[in-house]
Design an enzyme around this catalytic site. Structure first.
Site, PDB file in Angstrom:
ATOM      1  N   ASP A  98       0.816  -1.207   0.000  1.00 51.78           N
ATOM      2  CA  ASP A  98       0.000   0.000   0.000  1.00 51.78           C
ATOM      3  C   ASP A  98       0.850   1.259   0.000  1.00 51.78           C
ATOM      4  OD1 ASP A  98      -3.030   0.216   0.297  1.00 51.78           O
ATOM      5  OD2 ASP A  98      -2.575  -1.621   1.406  1.00 51.78           O
ATOM      6  N   ASP A 194      -3.913   3.747  -2.206  1.00 50.42           N
ATOM      7  CA  ASP A 194      -5.087   3.849  -1.348  1.00 50.42           C
ATOM      8  C   ASP A 194      -5.911   5.111  -1.659  1.00 50.42           C
ATOM      9  OD1 ASP A 194      -6.531   2.913   1.063  1.00 50.42           O
ATOM     10  OD2 ASP A 194      -5.773   4.750   1.976  1.00 50.42           O
ATOM     11  N   GLU A 250      -7.009   2.367  -5.984  1.00 47.30           N
ATOM     12  CA  GLU A 250      -8.317   2.203  -5.328  1.00 47.30           C
ATOM     13  C   GLU A 250      -9.117   3.467  -5.596  1.00 47.30           C
ATOM     14  OE1 GLU A 250     -10.464   1.364  -1.021  1.00 47.30           O
ATOM     15  OE2 GLU A 250      -8.746   2.682  -1.121  1.00 47.30           O
ATOM     16  N   HIS A 311      -9.973  -6.491   2.847  1.00 48.71           N
ATOM     17  CA  HIS A 311      -9.989  -6.102   4.267  1.00 48.71           C
ATOM     18  C   HIS A 311     -11.085  -5.092   4.577  1.00 48.71           C
ATOM     19  CE1 HIS A 311      -7.681  -2.956   2.325  1.00 48.71           C
ATOM     20  NE2 HIS A 311      -7.952  -2.193   3.361  1.00 48.71           N
ATOM     21  N   ASP A 312     -11.758  -4.597   3.546  1.00 47.56           N
ATOM     22  CA  ASP A 312     -12.861  -3.657   3.771  1.00 47.56           C
ATOM     23  C   ASP A 312     -14.235  -4.292   3.562  1.00 47.56           C
ATOM     24  OD1 ASP A 312     -11.240  -1.502   4.406  1.00 47.56           O
ATOM     25  OD2 ASP A 312     -11.080  -0.812   2.329  1.00 47.56           O
TER      26      ASP A 312
END
Ligand SMILES: [Ca+2]
Ligand SMILES: [Ca+2]
Length: 511
Positions: A98, A194, A250, A311-312
């Protein structure tokens, strides 16, 4: 290294605190990942995405970085990182990580300087206003936080401990370029960027409008005019350092055209498109609609991303497969054989299920904690507030990897108990392994779709000389196609042309 190595790779997202704990403190770490590289080789993945391991107070679990150049001690040391990269590369596994540059932690030295006075050299690295406008944070509440010392508000599009960087300031850009150079020199093979379309905001600071449901429309704080120019410079810097580096952006949007606009020459190699991955139920029409939309948007040579977990998001096995192995196997085959770049979320290959906190003390996600507090203030009792907050709780998929019943039992796992999970499902693991092996032979992934189609409860498409059939229904049917052989099937059959209920099959056919 081929510039487009990533086109053939199956990626695997590792949520670092939850993957493998090497020292018994209950938190996953870099050494732990190194110890499990052979597991990943065995599974067949050739690309890892590591979530943030940089120094952080972890208000948002590492997406609040306090120092871009330091490994957080809970995850290990720089030697551990270098060793992980070396060991991964030795096994033919690429590693991306990330890059979180929309904001820093308020504990970052830059912000600590900036908050000292209005004339501080770092003041303009962040966004300050005498008066807030109506912009809301993506975690809820106002996006502006009052600073008593200098009597101004600073802007945070996420938690108040995550102050947004001011990307209009060229010094910020230069500082982040150094971060990019540093990690590429350390051997990273690319970045997952991100919330990257949040980087710039409208500096007129107009209030945002509201939609008919009364929700704020983020008109002036995402996708702003200058965004493409800024991102092109970031990507240029990455590719200058390593032309083969892979970039995945993202993009917070549900508009495919918008998402796609960030994936092209001079911008990102691919972008995450959540529309397919976040479908509510495993239903043929909904899945087909998304596949078709992706196909219309992404031309050949331009790839969508394929994932049903992260993870979200809540875990695939609970949310989409409804704890049904047959459905989980179909989902896996679709994700790994449709046109696009697949990202497996750790643990989905063994059927890991959601973690649901039973009380507020067990809740670690800043987003759901804020929601819980809001609901309590609105007068809900603790039980109902917990129930509702759990619906936006990202802890659901952040539970530790279930290596075995004994996993994570030394020390206290940072989140919940892996032991509450059912046993890993070997049959599902082997299915992932088989599909990835098949995919690697290149007989499917390199071909465009032929006959991507849908009839009631069935999706099929042909790629090269393989026909893939997905029967979503509760009934078997007889396939009316000329087939040469069954290559793989997710359930037992009595004849080659019988497609049982809830089954996915790969057929060899005439090209
Ligand atoms: Ca540890
Ligand atoms: Ca921003």
């Amino acid at each position: 290294m081929a510039k487009d190595w990533w086109k053939a790779v199956v990626f695997y997202e590792i949520y670092v605190p939850s993957f493998k704990d090497s020292d018994g403190d209950g938190v996953g770490d870099l050494k732990g990942i190194s110890q499990k590289l052979d597991y990943l080789v065995d599974l067949g993945v050739e690309g890892l995405w590591l979530t943030p391991f940089y120094l952080s107070p972890k208000v948002d679990n590492g997406y609040d970085i306090a120092d871009y150049f330091t490994i957080d001690p809970v995850y290990g040391t720089m030697e551990d990182f270098e060793s992980l990269i070396e060991q991964a590369h030795k096994r033919g596994i690429k590693v991306i990580a990330d890059l979180v540059v929309n904001h820093t932690s308020t504990e970052h030295a830059w912000f600590q300087e900036a908050r000292k006075s209005k004339v501080n050299a770092k003041r303009d690295w962040y966004i300050w206003r005498k008066k807030p406008n109506n912009w809301t944070s993506f975690f809820g509440g106002s996006a502006w936080e009052w600073e008593e010392a200098t009597k101004e508000f600073y802007y945070h599009s996420f938690a108040k401990e995550q102050a947004d960087l001011n990307w209009q300031n060229p010094e910020v850009e230069q500082a982040i370029f150094e971060v990019i150079d540093y990690w590429l020199e350390k051997g990273l093979d690319g970045f997952r960027l991100d919330v990257i379309n949040n980087l710039t905001v409208a500096h007129e600071f107009q209030d945002n409008p509201f939609d008919q449901q009364g929700s704020q429309v983020h008109l002036h704080d995402v996708n702003q005019k200058g965004i493409y120019a800024v991102l092109e410079k970031i990507v240029a810097r990455i590719k200058a350092k390593n032309p083969a580096a892979f970039t995945v952006g993202e993009i917070s949007s549900d508009k495919l055209a918008r998402i796609h606009s960030y994936a092209k020459e001079n911008l990102f190699d691919v972008t995450f498109n959540f529309n397919l991955g976040s479908i509510k139920t495993w239903e043929a029409k909904a899945v087909f609609t998304q596949l078709e939309a992706m196909e219309n948007q992404f031309s050949e040579g331009n790839y969508p991303t394929l994932f049903f977990g992260s993870h979200d998001m809540a875990r695939l096995y609970t949310r989409l497969a409804e704890n049904d192995l047959a459905m989980a196997k179909m989902i896996a085959l679709l994700m790994l054989s449709a046109r696009g770049i697949p990202f497996i979320y750790f643990g989905e290959e063994i059927g890991m299920q959601n973690f649901v906190p039973q009380n507020i003390q067990e809740m670690k996600d800043v987003q759901s904690i804020q929601e819980y507090d809001r609901l309590r203030r609105a007068g809900l009792d603790s039980k109902e507030a917990l129930r509702q907050a759990n619906q936006v709780n990202r802890d659901q998929s952040r539970n530790p990897m279930n290596w075995s019943k004994e996993s994570f039992t030394e020390g206290v796992p940072w989140l919940g108990a892996g032991a509450e999970q059912p046993q890993p499902i070997a049959e599902l693991y082997e299915w992932y392994q088989q599909i990835i092996t098949f995919r690697k032979k290149g007989a499917v992934a390199q071909y465009p779709y032929k006959k991507l189609s849908y009839t009631k409860d069935v999706i099929w498409f042909q790629r090269g000389s393989y026909l893939l059939v997905f029967n979503f229904s509760k009934q078997a049917f007889e396939l009316n196609e000329k087939v040469i052989a069954v290559v793989m099937a997710s359930s037992l059959r009595v004849s080659n042309t019988l497609v049982p209920a809830k089954t996915a099959i790969i057929y060899k056919v005439e090209e």
